[in-house]
Design a protein around this motif. Sequence first.
Motif, PDB file in Angstrom:
ATOM      1  N   ALA A 139       0.832  -1.201   0.000  1.00  0.00           N
ATOM      2  CA  ALA A 139       0.000   0.000   0.000  1.00  0.00           C
ATOM      3  C   ALA A 139       0.870   1.257   0.000  1.00  0.00           C
ATOM      4  O   ALA A 139       0.563   2.253  -0.668  1.00  0.00           O
ATOM      5  N   GLU A 142       2.102   1.703  -3.478  1.00  0.00           N
ATOM      6  CA  GLU A 142       1.066   2.331  -4.320  1.00  0.00           C
ATOM      7  C   GLU A 142       1.073   3.837  -4.124  1.00  0.00           C
ATOM      8  O   GLU A 142       1.060   4.607  -5.088  1.00  0.00           O
ATOM      9  N   ASP A 243      -0.372  -2.670 -10.030  1.00  0.00           N
ATOM     10  CA  ASP A 243      -0.420  -3.174  -8.661  1.00  0.00           C
ATOM     11  C   ASP A 243       0.217  -4.563  -8.692  1.00  0.00           C
ATOM     12  O   ASP A 243      -0.339  -5.500  -9.251  1.00  0.00           O
ATOM     13  N   HIS A 269       6.766  -9.312   0.314  1.00  0.00           N
ATOM     14  CA  HIS A 269       6.247 -10.288   1.278  1.00  0.00           C
ATOM     15  C   HIS A 269       5.211 -11.194   0.632  1.00  0.00           C
ATOM     16  O   HIS A 269       4.733 -12.124   1.267  1.00  0.00           O
ATOM     17  N   LYS A 270       4.801 -10.922  -0.588  1.00  0.00           N
ATOM     18  CA  LYS A 270       3.967 -11.875  -1.315  1.00  0.00           C
ATOM     19  C   LYS A 270       4.846 -12.643  -2.289  1.00  0.00           C
ATOM     20  O   LYS A 270       5.091 -13.830  -2.122  1.00  0.00           O
TER      21      LYS A 270
HETATM   22  C1  LIG Z   1      -1.970  -7.149  -0.728  1.00  0.00           C
HETATM   23  C2  LIG Z   1      -2.473  -6.265  -1.790  1.00  0.00           C
HETATM   24  C3  LIG Z   1      -2.190  -4.893  -1.802  1.00  0.00           C
HETATM   25  C4  LIG Z   1      -1.556  -4.169  -0.640  1.00  0.00           C
HETATM   26  O1  LIG Z   1      -0.340  -4.659  -0.257  1.00  0.00           O
HETATM   27  P1  LIG Z   1       0.172  -4.614   1.279  1.00  0.00           P
HETATM   28  O2  LIG Z   1       1.573  -5.041   1.153  1.00  0.00           O
HETATM   29  O3  LIG Z   1      -0.706  -5.551   2.040  1.00  0.00           O
HETATM   30  O4  LIG Z   1       0.046  -3.203   1.757  1.00  0.00           O
HETATM   31  C5  LIG Z   1      -2.587  -4.156  -2.899  1.00  0.00           C
HETATM   32  N1  LIG Z   1      -3.251  -4.720  -3.914  1.00  0.00           N
HETATM   33  C6  LIG Z   1      -3.586  -6.043  -3.937  1.00  0.00           C
HETATM   34  C7  LIG Z   1      -4.326  -6.607  -5.116  1.00  0.00           C
HETATM   35  C8  LIG Z   1      -3.199  -6.844  -2.869  1.00  0.00           C
HETATM   36  O5  LIG Z   1      -3.523  -8.142  -2.867  1.00  0.00           O
END
Ligand SMILES: *Cc1c(COP(=O)(O)O)cnc(C)c1O
Length: 476
Positions: A139, A142, A243, A269-270
Motif C-alpha cells: 500500500a 502504491e 499493482d 512479502h507476497k
Molecule cells: C496485498 C495487496 C495490496 C496491498 O499490499 P500490502 O503489502 O498488504 O500493503 C494491494 N493490492 C492487492 C491486489 C493486494 O492483494
Amino acid sequence: MIHDQADYTREEESVHEPLLSEKGEETVDVREKSPLSDDLIREELTLPAPSEPEIARHYTRLSQMNWAIDSGPYPLGSCTMKYNPKFTEDVAADPNAAVHPDRPDRAVQGNLELQYRLQEFLADVGGMDAVTLQPPAGAAGEFTGILIAKAYHEHHGNDRSEVVIPASAHGTNFATAATAGYDVVELPSGEDGRVDLEALEAAVGDDTAALMLTNPNTVGLFERDITEIAEIVHDAGGLLYYDGANLNALLGRGRPGDMGFDVMHYNVHKTFATPHGGGGPGAGPVGVTEELAEFLPSPRVRETNGEKGYERFEPDESIGKVHGFEGNWLVLIKTYAYIARLGDEGLADAAAKAVLNANYLAERIDLEVPYGPFHHEFAATAGERDAADVAKRMLDFGVHPPTTKWPEMVPEAMLTEPTEIEGQSSLDDLAEAFDLAYADVDEALETAPNRTAAARIDQVGAARNPRLSWQALEDE
Ligand SMILES: *Cc1c(COP(=O)(O)O)cnc(C)c1O
C-alpha cells in the motif's frame, strides 16, 4: 486425509492464555540500574517475572493459537501466502547486515552493493528502468507510485485530477488515489470479468492522471487486452500503474514494463517469500520507466562514477522520503536472498507451479468457479451459502480458508490462491476441506469454528478499537 475435529469443543468462549503479568510480577528498582538522570526515569517499574520455561511455553502456546504458513496451507487469495524459506533468515541475521544506516557510504559498501543488485533484480523482473526499495508495504508502494505519477504530471504542467480504478480492485488502490488527492473514477468490469475497453474509453480523458490495474486481475484473469488498455490510457496522456500483488503469476514469463505499465510496486512479502502478516514488516519497492526515474524517493543506490563502488544519491526531482533510511532493510535482504537462490529459472518455475496448483485445486472442488481461465488464483462461489460460514468451517478441518466475499463481482466469493509451495496431497486436503465445509449442515456452519482458540472475533471492533497492550486490557 483430513479429520473432522469438531468434536473438540471450547469450554468457554475462547481458550485463555494468561498474560505473563498474571503469572507473577516483581518490582524493579530502575533508579539504581539506569544510567539516565533521575528526572527521566520513573519511581518504580513493575515487570512480569516468569522463569525461562514459562516464557518459552507462553510464546509457544500463543503461536499455536494462530494460523501460520509453517503449520498448514494458507490459500488466502490475493495475499500470496508463500512459505518463507528459513535460509533467508540466516542471511538477514548476519551481524554485518544490521549496521546503522547513518554510517558513511564507504563503510557500508557491501550493503549498498546488495541494495544496488536488488534494485537491478527487481527492475529486471518487472521490465522497469529504475527502482526504489524504500516503501515499507504494498500500500505504501502504491502511494509512492501515485505520488510519482503526480509529480510527473505537475513537472510537465499537466493539471489532472482523476485516477481510474476497476471496481474489482483492492481497497488500497482507492485509498491510495484518494489520499494522494485524486478523484476516483470507478471502472465497471466487463461481462468476462476483465476491463471493458468501451467503458475504459469512456472513463479516461484530459483529467486522467493514471489507471491502476493488476494483471492477472483480482479474480486471477489475465487482461488479454493489456496492449490496447495501455494505448487508450497513454493516448489520453495518463500513466499506467501496475499493482504488483499478483506478480507471482507472471514471474519470468511476462513483465509489466513490456505490457506498457509505467510505474509499479512489488509486494516482496507476497512474491518473494518474506514474512507476511500480523501487520508486517514487509516491503513495497517501486519500479518506474526511465522518464519517471528522476521523481523516485531518496536515497537510491548507484555505482560510483569512475571508481569501483556504490553510493547513495537523491534523484533530481525526488518526491522526498516515504520511510526512514533504506526502508525495511532486513526484509530486503531476505528478498535478495530468495531471488538469488531461485534465479531466473526458479522464478519462472514458481509462477508455473502457482498457476498449475490453482487450476488443479479448482478442478477438484465442488464449488463453482464462474470466471476463467484463471492463473494463480480463482474466485469460487459459495452460492446459496454464506462464504464466511464455509470459511469458518474449513478451519475445523485443519486448513486456513480463502479470502471471502471479495471481489464483489463474484457472489459469496472465496478467493483462493494455494501458491506454488503446496504439494499434491496438501492440495487434496484443501479440496476435501472445501467440499466437506460447503456440504455441511447449516448448524455446523453457523457455529463453526470449534477447533480454534477463539471462535468468531469482532473484526470491526478489532480494527476500530484495537487494544494493543496488556495495560489497555487491564485498564478495562
Ligand atoms: C496485498 C495487496 C495490496 C496491498 O499490499 P500490502 O503489502 O498488504 O500493503 C494491494 N493490492 C492487492 C491486489 C493486494 O492483494
